[in-house]
Design a protein around this motif. Structure first.
Motif, mmCIF file in Angstrom:
data_model
loop_
_atom_site.group_PDB
_atom_site.id
_atom_site.type_symbol
_atom_site.label_atom_id
_atom_site.label_comp_id
_atom_site.label_asym_id
_atom_site.label_seq_id
_atom_site.Cartn_x
_atom_site.Cartn_y
_atom_site.Cartn_z
ATOM 1 N N ALA A 199 0.999 -1.408 -2.765
ATOM 2 C CA ALA A 199 2.081 -1.705 -1.817
ATOM 3 C C ALA A 199 2.896 -2.947 -2.145
ATOM 4 O O ALA A 199 4.047 -3.054 -1.710
ATOM 5 C CB ALA A 199 1.500 -1.845 -0.401
ATOM 6 N N MET A 200 2.350 -3.920 -2.882
ATOM 7 C CA MET A 200 3.082 -5.169 -3.100
ATOM 8 C C MET A 200 4.362 -4.935 -3.899
ATOM 9 O O MET A 200 4.369 -4.219 -4.890
ATOM 10 C CB MET A 200 2.188 -6.178 -3.818
ATOM 11 N N GLY A 201 5.444 -5.551 -3.428
ATOM 12 C CA GLY A 201 6.715 -5.454 -4.117
ATOM 13 C C GLY A 201 7.476 -4.176 -3.867
ATOM 14 O O GLY A 201 8.494 -3.918 -4.515
ATOM 15 N N THR A 202 7.041 -3.360 -2.924
ATOM 16 C CA THR A 202 7.713 -2.100 -2.623
ATOM 17 C C THR A 202 8.670 -2.277 -1.451
ATOM 18 O O THR A 202 8.726 -3.330 -0.808
ATOM 19 C CB THR A 202 6.685 -1.009 -2.274
ATOM 20 N N THR A 203 9.412 -1.227 -1.152
ATOM 21 C CA THR A 203 10.295 -1.236 0.016
ATOM 22 C C THR A 203 9.510 -1.500 1.288
ATOM 23 O O THR A 203 10.008 -2.126 2.226
ATOM 24 C CB THR A 203 11.034 0.111 0.125
#
Length: 421
Positions: A199-203
Motif C-alpha cells: 500500500a505505501m506510495g499508492t493512491t
C-alpha cells in the motif's frame, strides 16, 4: 525536549525550539469535513486526538492537563499527511539512479530465494497492477515496487516534518538516505512489512490518506452493542472496512446479551425501502450497516443509542462494476456484486434464525448471542477478498470456561450458517 543543536550535524535554524513555526495559513486551519468511517474512528466527538507536543508544533493550544488533546488544527495536521492536502511535497528518486537497477547488463539481480518461490510470492501478493506506456495493464517489477515504497515513505516524512512538526525538510540529506534505503530493500538487506510493500506510495495513501491500509492488525470489541454511540452495527462495519483495506481484525464476544435481534416488520411483505449500493468500499460497508440495523436493536435501557429501522432494506446492485474490472485505488480486480449478494443473503439467514429463537427477552425478539456475533463476523470475512490479493484474517476471542446452550468455546468458531469458512 530541548534544542537539537549539533544532533547529527543539523544546524540550529532547523530546530523548532530556536525557530518559531511558520505562520498558520487559511488552508492549514480550515475546518476539515472527514467522511471516511476509518478516519472518524480515530476521533472523539469529531476531533482527532493527538499528543500535546504535536499540537505545540502546529500552533494549536495544548490542554490544561493530560497528555492528549483534541483540536480542529490537530485534525488538519493529520489530514496534511496526504499529498492532496500538501501539494508539491511528493518525493521522487532520480530516474537515472533507478534505471541503474534494471537497465543494462550490469544491473543487479533481485536476490529472490527458495528456488524461485520467493519471486512467486512477490508476484502473487505484492506486485501491483500498473498501466504501461502502451496503455495495457502490467505487473510491477521488483525495482518499481521498491521505488514506490521508498518515495511513499519519504513523501510522508516530508509532509510530517514541514506540515506537522514545523521543521525544514533537508532534500539533499533525504536523497542520500532514500537511495541507501532503495539499495537495501532491493538487495533485501531489510524489507518493509507486507502491508507497506502493498500500500505505501499508492493512491490509497498518497491521495486518500487511508494510512490504515498500512496496518497489519486491528481489534474491535463488541461490548455493549446497544449502548454504542456509533450504532449497534459499528463493530461489524469496522471489521468489514478494515478487512477491505487488508487489515487483519480480532474481535471479542463480550456483546452477547447486550442487544436484541428482532425480525423487521413488513420484511415478508415486500415493503422494504430500496438502497442503491455504491461501487466503493464505503458503499459495501453502508449496505451491511443498513441491514444489521434493521435487525439488531438496543435494549430498552440503552435507547439513547441510535434506534435501527424496522423496515428491511432492499438492495439495488446495478451501480456496481463487473467482475474483473481494475480497482484503481486499492489495486487488484473487482469481484463484482456476487460476494456482496451472498453476504446479504447469509446475514438475513443468520439474523432471522436468531430472531426466531425462543428467549426470555420481554421486549420481543431474542438477545444476541456469541454464536450470532461470530457468524456475522465470519460471513463478512468470507465476503471480503481484498482486491483478490489477500483473504481476510480474523481471530475471535471467547470466554474461557463458558457453558450453557450457547458456549463461546473454540468449537463454535469458524462456522457460518453451519458451514466452515
Amino acid at each position: 525536549e530541548g534544542c537539537f543543536r549539533g544532533y547529527r550535524g543539523l544546524k540550529c535554524r532547523h530546530c523548532r525550539h530556536c525557530r518559531p513555526p511558520p505562520p498558520a495559513t487559511a488552508s492549514r486551519l480550515a475546518e476539515p469535513a472527514p467522511t471516511d468511517p476509518m478516519y472518524r474512528r480515530l476521533t472523539r466527538a469529531g476531533r482527532l486526538v493527538l499528543p500535546r507536543r504535536w499540537l505545540g508544533a502546529i500552533g494549536a493550544t495544548p490542554p490544561a492537563e493530560g497528555g492528549l488533546a483534541a483540536d480542529a488544527r490537530a485534525v488538519e495536521a493529520a489530514a496534511a499527511l496526504s499529498s492532496a492536502a500538501a501539494p508539491g511535497r511528493a518525493f521522487k528518486l532520480d530516474d537515472r539512479f533507478v534505471q541503474s537497477y534494471h537497465a543494462g547488463d550490469d544491473a543487479p539481480v533481485p536476490p529472490f530465494g527458495f528456488n524461485g518461490l520467493g519471486e512467486l510470492v512477490y508476484l502473487r501478493t505484492y506486485s501491483r497492477t500498473t498501466t504501461a506506456a502502451d496503455g495495457r495493464p502490467r505487473r510491477e517489477q521488483w525495482y518499481q515496487t521498491v521505488r514506490r515504497v521508498v518515495e511513499g515513505c519519504f513523501s510522508l516524512q516530508w509532509r510530517h516534518i514541514e506540515c506537522v512538526a514545523g521543521l525544514v525538510f533537508d532534500r539533499e540529506r533525504a536523497r542520500v538516505e532514500a537511495e541507501q534505503m532503495f539499495d537495501d530493500i532491493f538487495n533485501m538487506r531489510f524489507l518493509p512489512p507486507g502491508r507497506g510493500l502493498w500500500a505505501m506510495g499508492t493512491t490509497l495513501t498518497e491521495d486518500r490518506g487511508l494510512f490504515a491500509a498500512l496496518n497489519n492488525c486491528g481489534f474491535v470489541t463488541t461490548a455493549r452493542l446497544g449502548a454504542n454511540e456509533r450504532g449497534v452495527a459499528d463493530p461489524f462495519c469496522f471489521l468489514m472496512e478494515a478487512s477491505m483495506l487488508g487489515v487483519g481484525v480480532g474481535f471479542d464476544c463480550r456483546g452477547a446479551g447486550s442487544a436484541r435481534v428482532v425480525a423487521p416488520r413488513l420484511a415478508e411483505e415486500g415493503c422494504g425501502h430500496r438502497i442503491v449500493v455504491e461501487d466503493c468500499r464505503e458503499g459495501w460497508v453502508q449496505s451491511v450497516r443498513a441491514l444489521l440495523e434493521a435487525y439488531v436493536r438496543p435494549l430498552a435501557a440503552d435507547c439513547r443509542s441510535q434506534v435501527p429501522s424496522a423496515v428491511e432494506p432492499d438492495f439495488d446492485y446495478s451501480a456496481m462494476r463487473p467482475a474483473g474490472a481494475l480497482i484503481e485505488g486499492f489495486g487488484g480486480r473487482s469481484q463484482g456484486a456476487g460476494p456482496l449478494r451472498e453476504l446479504h443473503s447469509g446475514l438475513r439467514d443468520v439474523l432471522r434464525r436468531a430472531a426466531s429463537d425462543v428467549g426470555d427477552d420481554e421486549e420481543g425478539g431474542s438477545l444476541i448471542t456469541a454464536r450470532t456475533i461470530v457468524d456475522i463476523m465470519n460471513l463478512i470475512g468470507r465476503c471480503v477478498v481484498a482486491g483478490n490479493v489477500r483473504r481476510t484474517a480474523e481471530i475471535a476471542f471467547g470466554q474461557l470456561g463458558s457453558s450453557g446452550p450457547d458456549p463461546t468455546g473454540v468449537q463454535q468458531f469458524g462456522l457460518c450458517c453451519g458451514r466452515p469458512c
